[in-house]
Design an enzyme around this catalytic site. Structure first.
Site, mmCIF file in Angstrom:
data_model
loop_
_atom_site.group_PDB
_atom_site.id
_atom_site.type_symbol
_atom_site.label_atom_id
_atom_site.label_comp_id
_atom_site.label_asym_id
_atom_site.label_seq_id
_atom_site.Cartn_x
_atom_site.Cartn_y
_atom_site.Cartn_z
ATOM 1 N N GLU A 36 0.882 -1.158 0.000
ATOM 2 C CA GLU A 36 0.000 0.000 0.000
ATOM 3 C C GLU A 36 0.924 1.213 0.000
ATOM 4 O OE1 GLU A 36 -3.366 0.817 3.096
ATOM 5 O OE2 GLU A 36 -2.733 -1.270 3.190
ATOM 6 N N ARG A 262 4.361 -13.369 9.502
ATOM 7 C CA ARG A 262 5.113 -12.150 9.265
ATOM 8 C C ARG A 262 6.403 -12.153 10.070
ATOM 9 N NH1 ARG A 262 3.340 -7.089 9.943
ATOM 10 N NH2 ARG A 262 1.417 -7.607 8.908
ATOM 11 N N LYS A 272 3.661 0.866 11.164
ATOM 12 C CA LYS A 272 3.772 2.128 10.439
ATOM 13 C C LYS A 272 3.506 3.308 11.369
ATOM 14 C CE LYS A 272 2.758 0.586 5.766
ATOM 15 N NZ LYS A 272 1.711 0.184 4.844
HETATM 16 P P1 ATP Z 1 -0.767 -1.681 6.729
HETATM 17 O O1 ATP Z 1 -1.044 -1.833 8.165
HETATM 18 O O2 ATP Z 1 -0.739 -0.278 6.270
HETATM 19 O O3 ATP Z 1 -1.521 -2.607 5.829
HETATM 20 P P2 ATP Z 1 1.493 -3.334 6.077
HETATM 21 O O4 ATP Z 1 2.766 -3.376 6.859
HETATM 22 O O5 ATP Z 1 0.657 -4.529 5.960
HETATM 23 O O6 ATP Z 1 0.738 -2.110 6.659
HETATM 24 P P3 ATP Z 1 1.481 -3.207 3.207
HETATM 25 O O7 ATP Z 1 1.962 -2.139 2.313
HETATM 26 O O8 ATP Z 1 0.063 -3.600 3.139
HETATM 27 O O9 ATP Z 1 1.871 -2.781 4.650
HETATM 28 O O10 ATP Z 1 2.393 -4.478 3.011
HETATM 29 C C1 ATP Z 1 2.776 -4.989 1.770
HETATM 30 C C2 ATP Z 1 3.065 -6.444 1.891
HETATM 31 O O11 ATP Z 1 4.092 -6.678 2.845
HETATM 32 C C3 ATP Z 1 1.849 -7.213 2.357
HETATM 33 O O12 ATP Z 1 1.731 -8.386 1.583
HETATM 34 C C4 ATP Z 1 2.161 -7.539 3.793
HETATM 35 O O13 ATP Z 1 1.548 -8.711 4.190
HETATM 36 C C5 ATP Z 1 3.687 -7.662 3.766
HETATM 37 N N1 ATP Z 1 4.251 -7.382 5.090
HETATM 38 C C6 ATP Z 1 4.052 -6.290 5.853
HETATM 39 N N2 ATP Z 1 4.685 -6.404 7.040
HETATM 40 C C7 ATP Z 1 5.315 -7.602 7.027
HETATM 41 C C8 ATP Z 1 6.136 -8.318 7.953
HETATM 42 N N3 ATP Z 1 6.453 -7.816 9.158
HETATM 43 N N4 ATP Z 1 6.607 -9.529 7.587
HETATM 44 C C9 ATP Z 1 6.309 -10.037 6.382
HETATM 45 N N5 ATP Z 1 5.541 -9.436 5.467
HETATM 46 C C10 ATP Z 1 5.043 -8.228 5.768
HETATM 47 MG MG MG Z 2 -1.322 -4.315 4.630
#
Ligand code: ATP
Ligand code: MG
Length: 556
Positions: A36, A262, A272
């Site tokens: 995102e 994750r 974030k």
């Molecule tokens: P938000 O809370 O804004 O959704 P987010 O950290 O999930 O934050 P995204 O931009 O949606 O951010 O994440 C992009 C991709 O990275 C998604 O597929 C998410 O699952 C993955 N991702 C985010 N944080 C982690 C993490 N700590 N470990 C592994 N994958 C992650």
């Molecule tokens: Mg997300």
């Protein structure tokens, strides 16, 4: 907290994909990384990037970069550029396959009308609050909305008027008509579209209704022909909804969703909101502060993409949540740098040494190996002269037991050069030693005594004749607690007051005046360093410590 200090690399998704290819379910695989664009990437995202792009690379498939840009209120172009740059920095390439969920807004809109026409979606007029109240709980069914059974024509008319901008933000939403008693809350008539009168960073002001993440994500996967849609475990509960959309819409393909655990990393925070707070409250110096787990931060600090990829491989990919110790990441950085970083001499906290029996106008040069195990990395000349600098803590007037460095009356080896004996000190008015005097043994050129006497200690030094001044920033972990984000207590209380120590009077060997910021160096006995790409200037060297030579934390 369980910490995995020894992980055997494993990845259950590889097994699934191998099987899908072997059985002919797929001829080749297509994955995607779907950020995102509402923030900067961090090391957790690196796990997802390495996983999605890595699987595609390993199995000869492809991986798309898709911006999940369904919420214009929080998204900015700057994030898009930064995310692209971070993915490239990690060593991955999406080729032609850069997409935006917003590219599909027309198609998604048509599919929403399709659901309305099938009696599977309706325009809701309850407020967000009322919708929440009617949703029920895990043990109680929800309550059907009074608008749920509107005729198709009325729904279609209202939805079109929503799209044409007739209603203000929040006045109405479009909901799927699934089952208000479904045990899975995500199936209780989820919201598909909401009204947001805001321009969108990618499609401008062509829309004032925007699809929800759940309505956009799976269908975007289907449009792109994604075979394996890999997401983190919190989306497991969304899977029945993901499937429901694919089953109820005329989509061109039927991707499968797989969930993995994750990355949780000790001694840092990755949410974030918290990263944002650290930056906006100036608790760190911007998004690329070398102490942050952001990819911009670790990149500026000097972590290499190869080290981050090795880390993601080492921790493996599983389905149960666990904590990874920061020392594993640091070890990966050390292992990579140990291979490729040239060794140099740098004195971080200088103490002046005068070699009284060495002529003032004499200069000598010694050949110093750039890497002790890699002759192919060559050597360089280091200058020796009557006045040198050594580390303050390599000298002790009153040495503790087992101290083999410089002491009054004792002998020590100057790396690559000579054996010297300390003969006296000069003090300032407070009694602090500000200069050490020595005699050198001319017969020990190269560092070994001609009579075979053993010298236990070897210390590093730089020549005062041509040493360069430098600032050195010693970074350490940002938090003192392995899990600052555990809840119940403000994570900011655990900020490490010594997470950066700035030394402004370091002395480095002359050759470093022209080093570039891409070069990672080992300062012998001190750690791995690189020039700070932002704050260094041609006449102002600023070095970042990337990582220490050994892990000092697991002993604490
Ligand atoms: P938000 O809370 O804004 O959704 P987010 O950290 O999930 O934050 P995204 O931009 O949606 O951010 O994440 C992009 C991709 O990275 C998604 O597929 C998410 O699952 C993955 N991702 C985010 N944080 C982690 C993490 N700590 N470990 C592994 N994958 C992650
Ligand atoms: Mg997300």
């Amino acid at each position: 907290m369980s910490s995995e200090s020894t992980t055997v690399s494993s990845n259950f998704l590889r097994v699934i994909i191998e099987d899908d290819l072997a059985t002919g379910k797929h001829e080749s695989i297509v994955t995607r990384f779907p950020p995102e664009p509402n923030g900067y990437l961090h090391i957790g995202h690196a796990k997802s990037i390495c996983l999605n792009f890595g699987l595609a690379r390993q199995f000869g498939g492809r991986c798309h970069l898709r911006f999940d840009d369904t919420n214009p209120a929080k998204e900015e172009l700057e994030y898009i550029e930064s995310i692209k740059e971070s993915v490239r920095w990690l060593g991955f390439d999406w080729g032609e396959h850069l997409y935006y969920a917003s590219d599909y807004f027309d198609q998604l809109y048509q599919w929403a009308e399709h659901l309305i026409l099938q009696g599977k979606a309706y325009v809701e007029e309850l407020t967000a609050d009322e919708i929440r109240k009617h949703r029920g709980t895990l043990v109680e069914a929800g309550v059907e909305s009074p608008y749920r059974n509107r005729p198709v024509e009325e729904n279609l008319d209202l939805f079109r008027r929503m799209r044409s901008g007739e209603f203000p933000d929040g006045a109405k939403v479009l909901r799927a008509r699934i089952d208000m008693a479904a045990p899975n809350m995500n199936l209780r008539d989820p919201v598909l579209y909401r009204i947001i009168h805001a321009p969108h960073p990618h499609v401008g002001d062509s829309w004032c209704i925007y699809p929800m993440y759940d309505f956009a994500h799976g269908q975007s996967d289907a449009i792109e022909g994604i075979t394996h849609s890999i997401c983190t475990l919190e989306f497991e509960d969304h899977k029945p909804l993901y499937e429901w959309f694919l089953d109820n819409l005329p989509v061109p393909s039927h991707p499968r969703q797989y969930e993995f655990a994750r990355l949780n990393l000790t001694y840092t925070v990755m949410s974030k909101r918290k990263l944002h707070e650290l930056v906006t409250q100036s608790l760190v110096n911007g998004w690329d502060d070398p102490r942050l787990p952001t990819l911009m931060g670790i990149r500026r600090r000097g972590y290499t993409p190869a080290a981050v990829r090795a880390f993601c491989e080492r921790i493996g990919v599983g389905r149960s949540d666990s904590w990874i110790d920061m020392s594993i990441l640091e070890d990966c950085v050390r292992e990579d740098l140990n291979e490729c970083a040239p060794r140099v001499l740098a004195v971080l906290r200088p103490l002046k040494v005068v070699i009284d029996n060495y002529p003032a106008d004499q200069i000598d040069e010694f050949e110093a190996a750039n890497h002790p195990q890699k002759p192919e990395m060559g050597s360089r000349k280091v200058t020796f002269s009557r006045e040198l600098f050594i580390e303050q803590d390599d000298f002790a007037e009153d040495p503790p037991k087992g101290f083999f460095r410089m002491t009054p009356g004792g002998e020590v080896r100057l790396r690559y050069a000579y054996i010297v004996r300390c003969t006296g000190v000069v003090r300032d008015d407070n009694g602090t030693v500000i200069e050490v005097h020595c005699q050198y043994d001319p017969a020990s050129r190269g560092g070994s005594a001609s009579d075979g006497r053993k010298i236990k200690g070897t210390i590093h030094w730089v020549s005062a004749s041509n040493a360069q001044d430098a600032e050195v920033r010693l970074f350490d972990r940002l938090f003192t607690d392995p899990n600052p984000d555990r809840g119940g207590i403000d994570y900011k209380q655990f900020l490490n007051p010594d997470s950066v120590v700035t030394l402004t009077s370091a002395k480095v060997e002359a050759g470093l005046a022209t080093v570039d910021s891409e070069t990672r160096l080992q300062f012998e006995r001190q750690g791995y360093f690189r020039l700070d790409p932002r704050d260094s200037l041609p006449d102002r060297l600023v070095f970042n410590r990337i990582v220490t030579l050994k892990d000092a934390w697991t002993k604490k």
